[in-house]
Design a protein around this motif. Structure first.
Motif, PDB file in Angstrom:
ATOM      1  N   SER A 277       0.833  -1.199   0.000  1.00  0.00           N
ATOM      2  CA  SER A 277       0.000   0.000   0.000  1.00  0.00           C
ATOM      3  C   SER A 277       0.870   1.253   0.000  1.00  0.00           C
ATOM      4  N   PRO A 278       0.437   2.293  -0.706  1.00  0.00           N
ATOM      5  CA  PRO A 278       1.182   3.562  -0.666  1.00  0.00           C
ATOM      6  C   PRO A 278       1.016   4.305   0.658  1.00  0.00           C
ATOM      7  N   ILE A 279       0.073   3.879   1.472  1.00  0.00           N
ATOM      8  CA  ILE A 279      -0.169   4.513   2.771  1.00  0.00           C
ATOM      9  C   ILE A 279       0.841   3.965   3.779  1.00  0.00           C
ATOM     10  N   LYS A 280       1.626   4.890   4.366  1.00  0.00           N
ATOM     11  CA  LYS A 280       2.723   4.447   5.232  1.00  0.00           C
ATOM     12  C   LYS A 280       2.654   4.987   6.656  1.00  0.00           C
ATOM     13  N   SER A 281       1.630   5.772   6.965  1.00  0.00           N
ATOM     14  CA  SER A 281       1.506   6.333   8.305  1.00  0.00           C
ATOM     15  C   SER A 281       0.069   6.756   8.547  1.00  0.00           C
ATOM     16  N   VAL A 282      -0.227   7.084   9.798  1.00  0.00           N
ATOM     17  CA  VAL A 282      -1.551   7.600  10.133  1.00  0.00           C
ATOM     18  C   VAL A 282      -1.826   8.897   9.371  1.00  0.00           C
ATOM     19  N   SER A 283      -0.839   9.755   9.289  1.00  0.00           N
ATOM     20  CA  SER A 283      -1.043  11.029   8.591  1.00  0.00           C
ATOM     21  C   SER A 283      -1.328  10.801   7.106  1.00  0.00           C
ATOM     22  N   ASP A 284      -0.665   9.820   6.488  1.00  0.00           N
ATOM     23  CA  ASP A 284      -0.961   9.468   5.094  1.00  0.00           C
ATOM     24  C   ASP A 284      -2.418   9.063   4.939  1.00  0.00           C
ATOM     25  N   LEU A 285      -2.859   8.180   5.835  1.00  0.00           N
ATOM     26  CA  LEU A 285      -4.225   7.669   5.752  1.00  0.00           C
ATOM     27  C   LEU A 285      -5.243   8.786   5.936  1.00  0.00           C
ATOM     28  N   VAL A 286      -5.047   9.608   6.952  1.00  0.00           N
ATOM     29  CA  VAL A 286      -5.992  10.685   7.231  1.00  0.00           C
ATOM     30  C   VAL A 286      -6.032  11.682   6.079  1.00  0.00           C
ATOM     31  N   ALA A 287      -4.863  12.053   5.561  1.00  0.00           N
ATOM     32  CA  ALA A 287      -4.809  13.022   4.457  1.00  0.00           C
ATOM     33  C   ALA A 287      -5.527  12.498   3.225  1.00  0.00           C
ATOM     34  N   ARG A 288      -5.269  11.254   2.867  1.00  0.00           N
ATOM     35  CA  ARG A 288      -5.887  10.694   1.659  1.00  0.00           C
ATOM     36  C   ARG A 288      -7.386  10.467   1.847  1.00  0.00           C
ATOM     37  N   ALA A 289      -7.783  10.051   3.069  1.00  0.00           N
ATOM     38  CA  ALA A 289      -9.197   9.816   3.328  1.00  0.00           C
ATOM     39  C   ALA A 289      -9.991  11.120   3.344  1.00  0.00           C
ATOM     40  N   LYS A 290      -9.341  12.212   3.703  1.00  0.00           N
ATOM     41  CA  LYS A 290     -10.001  13.519   3.664  1.00  0.00           C
ATOM     42  C   LYS A 290     -10.048  14.067   2.245  1.00  0.00           C
ATOM     43  N   ALA A 291      -8.975  13.836   1.492  1.00  0.00           N
ATOM     44  CA  ALA A 291      -8.909  14.349   0.122  1.00  0.00           C
ATOM     45  C   ALA A 291      -9.837  13.596  -0.822  1.00  0.00           C
ATOM     46  N   GLU A 292     -10.034  12.294  -0.532  1.00  0.00           N
ATOM     47  CA  GLU A 292     -10.892  11.464  -1.385  1.00  0.00           C
ATOM     48  C   GLU A 292     -11.949  10.791  -0.513  1.00  0.00           C
ATOM     49  N   PRO A 293     -12.902  11.563   0.001  1.00  0.00           N
ATOM     50  CA  PRO A 293     -13.875  11.035   0.960  1.00  0.00           C
ATOM     51  C   PRO A 293     -14.673   9.856   0.414  1.00  0.00           C
TER      52      PRO A 293
END
Length: 326
Positions: free
Chosen positions: A137-153
């Motif tokens: 997965s390109p997601i490597k941290s909590v901040s990655d996950l939160v940022a992407r989940a907010k950008a692509e709800p």
């Protein structure tokens, strides 16, 4: 009339004294027959492991048979109700923890009252949850996950073992704390959701350390975070959610032993003392470590305090997130 009243009070006092004496005598002789430990799950998993371990240790100590009865159904409600309705004499006990805390807030009506129908005997262990993705997965941290989940709800899906499960409420708690927009995909248990995460059908999930740590260690999953306040010795390289920007975030999944309300305090204390000795042995410590759980112990009062702290926490989380069982 006055003499009759005095005689009645005297007779009542004698009856009460006899009842107390009988209860004390029964507690002193306990156990005199088979003990049943109800595990409100199908066989397998740590709840079952704990029930069988406690049963073996009590049987070894007292020489009386101690049997485990698996009574799954309705998210532990079936087996839990059975114990709530049992005679409070110490011969029917319950393995439970997180569902006993949560179900009272997730269901409008239960066939028992969590606060009134049970007494804590001993806290055996607790597990943490790991936040995991596939290793590629390109997601490597909590901040990655939160940022992407907010950008692509709504784009990212998370797996749960069903509404009201520990991984479901942990993720909803995480979403509420971080503002991440993730869509739940419910499964019937941990095994199928792990399969689908590894197969690419879902993107992320929380699950108990024992379930997913082997996949992390095998290089098939990446652990983004653990839900303890400090890093765990079980996964020392995995950062906590708290240290990644959410200092108040913590989730513990407790496992413990309960008795029906009204069970004599002397009996509760006797069971507790024997299991405290068992938990302190290297054998049990090793079993817990291999299962990926943290050891708990202490007095019934310690467990009562911990349990009420957890109830206060999760009643607020359920209210804030609007989680429902169905």
């Amino acid at each position: 009339m006055k003499n009759l009243g005095l005689k009645f009070l005297a007779a009542t006092g004698l009856c009460l004294a006899a009842t107390v004496a009988q209860a004390s005598d029964a507690a002193a002789k306990y156990p005199e027959k088979m003990i049943r430990i109800v595990v409100p799950y199908a066989p397998g998993g740590f709840n079952d492991t704990l029930g069988r371990l406690f049963a073996r240790k009590l049987q070894e100590a007292w020489g009386q048979p101690v049997v485990v009865e698996n009574k799954g159904g309705a998210g532990t409600i079936v087996g839990t109700e059975m114990v709530a309705r049992s005679v409070p004499d110490g011969y029917t006990l319950l393995i439970n923890g997180f569902p006993l805390i949560l179900n009272q807030y997730l269901h409008e009506k239960l066939p028992y009252d969590t606060a009134k129908d049970f007494v804590p005997v001993i806290a055996g262990a607790q597990s943490r949850n790991l936040l995991v993705v596939r290793a590629d997965s390109p997601i490597k941290s909590v901040s990655d996950l939160v940022a992407r989940a907010k950008a692509e709800p709504g784009k990212f899906n998370y797996a749960s073992a069903g509404n009201g499960s520990s991984n479901h409420v942990t993720m909803e708690y995480f979403k509420n704390e971080t503002g991440a927009d993730l869509t739940q995909i419910p499964y019937k248990g941990s095994a199928p959701m792990i399969t689908d995460l590894l197969g690419g059908q879902v993107d992320v999930m929380f699950d108990n350390v024992p379930h997913v740590l082997p996949h992390v260690q095998a290089g098939k999953m990446r652990a983004l975070a653990i839900t303890s306040k400090q890093r765990s010795t079980l996964a020392p390289d995995v950062p906590t959610v708290a240290e990644q920007g959410y200092p108040d975030f913590e989730v513990a999944v407790p496992y413990g032993l309960f008795a029906p309300a009204g069970t004599p305090a002397e009996v509760v204390a006797k069971i507790n003392a024997e299991l405290q000795k068992a938990i302190a042995t290297p054998e049990v410590q090793d079993i817990f470590a291999k299962q990926g759980v943290e050891t708990l112990s202490g007095s019934p009062e310690d467990f009562q305090k911990f349990f009420h702290e957890q109830m206060n926490k999760w009643s607020k989380v359920v209210k804030d997130t609007g989680i429902k069982a169905n």
